[in-house]
Design a protein around this motif. Structure first.
Motif, short mmCIF file in Angstrom:
data_model
loop_
_atom_site.label_atom_id
_atom_site.label_comp_id
_atom_site.label_asym_id
_atom_site.label_seq_id
_atom_site.Cartn_x
_atom_site.Cartn_y
_atom_site.Cartn_z
N THR A 6 0.82 -1.21 0.00
CA THR A 6 0.00 0.00 0.00
C THR A 6 0.86 1.26 0.00
O THR A 6 0.46 2.27 -0.56
CB THR A 6 -0.96 0.03 1.20
N VAL A 51 -4.86 0.26 7.61
CA VAL A 51 -6.19 0.86 7.47
C VAL A 51 -6.07 2.28 6.93
O VAL A 51 -6.81 2.68 6.03
CB VAL A 51 -6.95 0.83 8.82
N GLU A 52 -5.12 3.05 7.46
CA GLU A 52 -4.92 4.42 6.98
C GLU A 52 -4.49 4.45 5.52
O GLU A 52 -4.97 5.27 4.74
CB GLU A 52 -3.90 5.16 7.86
N GLN A 53 -3.59 3.55 5.15
CA GLN A 53 -3.12 3.49 3.76
C GLN A 53 -4.25 3.10 2.81
O GLN A 53 -4.37 3.66 1.72
CB GLN A 53 -1.95 2.50 3.62
N LEU A 54 -5.09 2.16 3.23
CA LEU A 54 -6.21 1.75 2.39
C LEU A 54 -7.23 2.88 2.25
O LEU A 54 -7.83 3.04 1.19
CB LEU A 54 -6.87 0.49 2.96
N LYS A 55 -7.41 3.68 3.31
CA LYS A 55 -8.30 4.84 3.22
C LYS A 55 -7.76 5.83 2.19
O LYS A 55 -8.53 6.41 1.41
CB LYS A 55 -8.46 5.52 4.58
N LEU A 56 -6.45 6.04 2.20
CA LEU A 56 -5.84 6.96 1.24
C LEU A 56 -6.01 6.46 -0.19
O LEU A 56 -6.31 7.25 -1.10
CB LEU A 56 -4.35 7.16 1.55
N LYS A 87 -8.42 4.53 -1.25
CA LYS A 87 -9.84 4.69 -1.56
C LYS A 87 -10.15 6.13 -1.95
O LYS A 87 -10.86 6.38 -2.92
CB LYS A 87 -10.69 4.28 -0.35
N GLN A 88 -9.61 7.10 -1.19
CA GLN A 88 -9.83 8.50 -1.50
C GLN A 88 -9.24 8.86 -2.87
O GLN A 88 -9.84 9.63 -3.62
CB GLN A 88 -9.21 9.39 -0.42
N GLN A 106 -11.61 7.53 -5.47
CA GLN A 106 -12.82 8.36 -5.53
C GLN A 106 -12.53 9.69 -6.23
O GLN A 106 -13.34 10.17 -7.02
CB GLN A 106 -13.36 8.61 -4.13
#
Length: 117
Positions: free
Chosen positions: A18, A72-77, A79-80, A83
């Motif tokens: 990630t 989790v933080e890397q996956l959120k980034l 995802k953003q 998007q």
């Protein structure tokens, strides 16, 4: 190698993958597929783990929890980022439509209506 060590290894690989995904913008589909595969393996391992755990396994579990927070933080980034790309693509598509058919949405700003008879 026991399940906890395998889980730690997979979690470390996911964190590294990630972190590198920002640099591999062109190969994002392949990176996402690899992430999905590793997450599926990780899920299988977590289901097969049974307590009691040895002190060594507990220490590895603590590392897994720390790495999981980073993951989790890397996956959120990621995802953003995806998007943002989707929004940008939709806007570009809309602008292309407006350019190709520029007279479709003509306004009536310059029309004079005579109300007198």
């Amino acid at each position: 190698m026991d399940e906890v060590e395998k889980l730690l290894e997979i979690t470390e690989e996911l964190v590294e993958l990630t972190k590198r995904s920002k640099d591999q913008h062109r190969d994002r589909d392949q990176v996402i597929q690899k992430i999905e595969d590793l997450l599926a393996k990780r899920e299988e391992l977590t289901k097969s783990m049974n307590p009691p755990f040895t002190p060594k396994e507990k220490e590895a579990g603590g590392k897994i929890i720390q790495l999981n927070q980073i993951l989790v933080e890397q996956l959120k980034l990621i995802k953003q980022e995806i998007q943002h790309d989707i929004v940008k693509m939709k806007a570009q598509k809309e602008m292309t439509k407006k350019y190709m058919n520029s007279y479709a949405n003509a306004t009536i700003d310059g029309i004079f209506y005579d109300k007198k008879k």
